[in-house]
Scaffold this active site. Structure first.
Site, PDB file in Angstrom:
ATOM      1  N   HIS A   7       1.315  -1.011  -0.108  1.00 34.72           N
ATOM      2  CA  HIS A   7      -0.305   0.012  -0.119  1.00 34.72           C
ATOM      3  C   HIS A   7       0.626   1.237  -0.376  1.00 34.72           C
ATOM      4  O   HIS A   7       2.372   1.149   0.186  1.00 34.72           O
ATOM      5  CB  HIS A   7      -0.869   0.034   1.305  1.00 34.72           C
ATOM      6  CG  HIS A   7      -2.092  -0.963   1.457  1.00 34.72           C
ATOM      7  ND1 HIS A   7      -1.871  -2.462   1.996  1.00 34.72           N
ATOM      8  CD2 HIS A   7      -2.827  -0.935   1.070  1.00 34.72           C
ATOM      9  CE1 HIS A   7      -2.837  -2.916   1.682  1.00 34.72           C
ATOM     10  NE2 HIS A   7      -3.719  -2.356   1.106  1.00 34.72           N
ATOM     11  N   ARG A  60       5.193   7.254   1.538  1.00 30.47           N
ATOM     12  CA  ARG A  60       5.537   5.831   2.017  1.00 30.47           C
ATOM     13  C   ARG A  60       5.271   4.842   1.112  1.00 30.47           C
ATOM     14  O   ARG A  60       3.431   4.107   1.773  1.00 30.47           O
ATOM     15  CB  ARG A  60       4.939   6.075   3.266  1.00 30.47           C
ATOM     16  CG  ARG A  60       6.021   4.559   3.900  1.00 30.47           C
ATOM     17  CD  ARG A  60       5.545   4.590   5.714  1.00 30.47           C
ATOM     18  NE  ARG A  60       4.486   4.720   5.727  1.00 30.47           N
ATOM     19  CZ  ARG A  60       3.589   3.491   6.673  1.00 30.47           C
ATOM     20  NH1 ARG A  60       3.839   2.033   6.308  1.00 30.47           N
ATOM     21  NH2 ARG A  60       2.281   4.080   7.086  1.00 30.47           N
ATOM     22  N   TYR A  61       5.183   4.278   1.035  1.00 28.85           N
ATOM     23  CA  TYR A  61       5.205   2.786  -0.124  1.00 28.85           C
ATOM     24  C   TYR A  61       5.691   1.586   0.649  1.00 28.85           C
ATOM     25  O   TYR A  61       6.765   1.385   1.083  1.00 28.85           O
ATOM     26  CB  TYR A  61       6.183   3.073  -1.332  1.00 28.85           C
ATOM     27  CG  TYR A  61       5.128   3.150  -2.719  1.00 28.85           C
ATOM     28  CD1 TYR A  61       3.990   3.492  -3.488  1.00 28.85           C
ATOM     29  CD2 TYR A  61       5.545   4.804  -3.058  1.00 28.85           C
ATOM     30  CE1 TYR A  61       3.690   3.736  -4.162  1.00 28.85           C
ATOM     31  CE2 TYR A  61       5.186   5.662  -4.253  1.00 28.85           C
ATOM     32  CZ  TYR A  61       4.443   5.295  -4.859  1.00 28.85           C
ATOM     33  OH  TYR A  61       3.470   5.946  -5.161  1.00 28.85           O
ATOM     34  N   CYS A  62       4.219   1.060   0.860  1.00 25.69           N
ATOM     35  CA  CYS A  62       5.111   0.152   1.980  1.00 25.69           C
ATOM     36  C   CYS A  62       4.808  -1.040   1.376  1.00 25.69           C
ATOM     37  O   CYS A  62       3.158  -1.035   1.225  1.00 25.69           O
ATOM     38  CB  CYS A  62       3.474   0.468   3.139  1.00 25.69           C
ATOM     39  SG  CYS A  62       3.790  -1.252   4.753  1.00 25.69           S
ATOM     40  N   ILE A  63       5.706  -1.949   1.217  1.00 23.94           N
ATOM     41  CA  ILE A  63       5.674  -3.456   0.621  1.00 23.94           C
ATOM     42  C   ILE A  63       6.139  -4.386   1.008  1.00 23.94           C
ATOM     43  O   ILE A  63       7.574  -4.344   1.999  1.00 23.94           O
ATOM     44  CB  ILE A  63       6.754  -2.719  -0.957  1.00 23.94           C
ATOM     45  CG1 ILE A  63       6.694  -1.617  -1.225  1.00 23.94           C
ATOM     46  CG2 ILE A  63       7.085  -4.208  -1.760  1.00 23.94           C
ATOM     47  CD1 ILE A  63       5.203  -1.546  -1.994  1.00 23.94           C
TER      48      ILE A  63
END
Length: 142
Positions: A99, A112-115
């Protein structure tokens, strides 16, 4: 270029990429990994993020301030679990990656790309040329 057949994914990789799952925080391969290199889609091998945009966020998952190429990322509204979030998927393989949130470093754009680690494969800088990603070397020479 690194690629993986969907049939060769382990249980967690399949859960995350194909069933929109989430791996446990702080118990995944790249949450605290800061080696120089790139992160590619686990299935298609397409480059998605670099270590240059990775930052410590204390959320327990790898976090990036931006994608390497916007055209490789698809953002969708996710209304699961009683929340409204923005899901991030890979364009080529249609893999669930994680997300994106608006609580990243302001000086880097605020995202913030939370991968999920299970959705990506790390390629060390020293192996970029050898593994077919040599065109990305200049990205690190800025």
């Amino acid at each position: 270029m690194i690629k993986k057949n969907k049939n060769d994914l382990n249980e967690m990789e399949y859960l995350v990429t194909q069933e929109n799952g989430t791996e446990p925080p702080f118990q995944n391969e790249y949450w605290n990994h800061f080696e120089k290199g790139i992160y590619v889609d686990k299935i298609s091998g397409k480059p998605l993020f670099t270590s240059e945009e990775k930052f410590e966020s204390d959320c327990g998952w790898p976090s990036f301030s931006k994608a390497l190429a916007d055209e490789e990322i698809v953002e969708l509204v996710d209304k699961t679990f009683g929340m409204v979030r923005t899901e991030v998927r890979s364009e080529d393989a249609n893999s669930h990656l994680g997300h994106v949130f608006n609580d990243g470093p302001k000086e880097s754009g605020g995202l913030r790309y939370c991968i999920n680690s299970a959705a990506v494969q790390f390629i060390p800088y020293e192996k970029l040329e050898e593994l077919g990603y040599g065109d990305l070397i200049p990205h690190f020479e800025k």
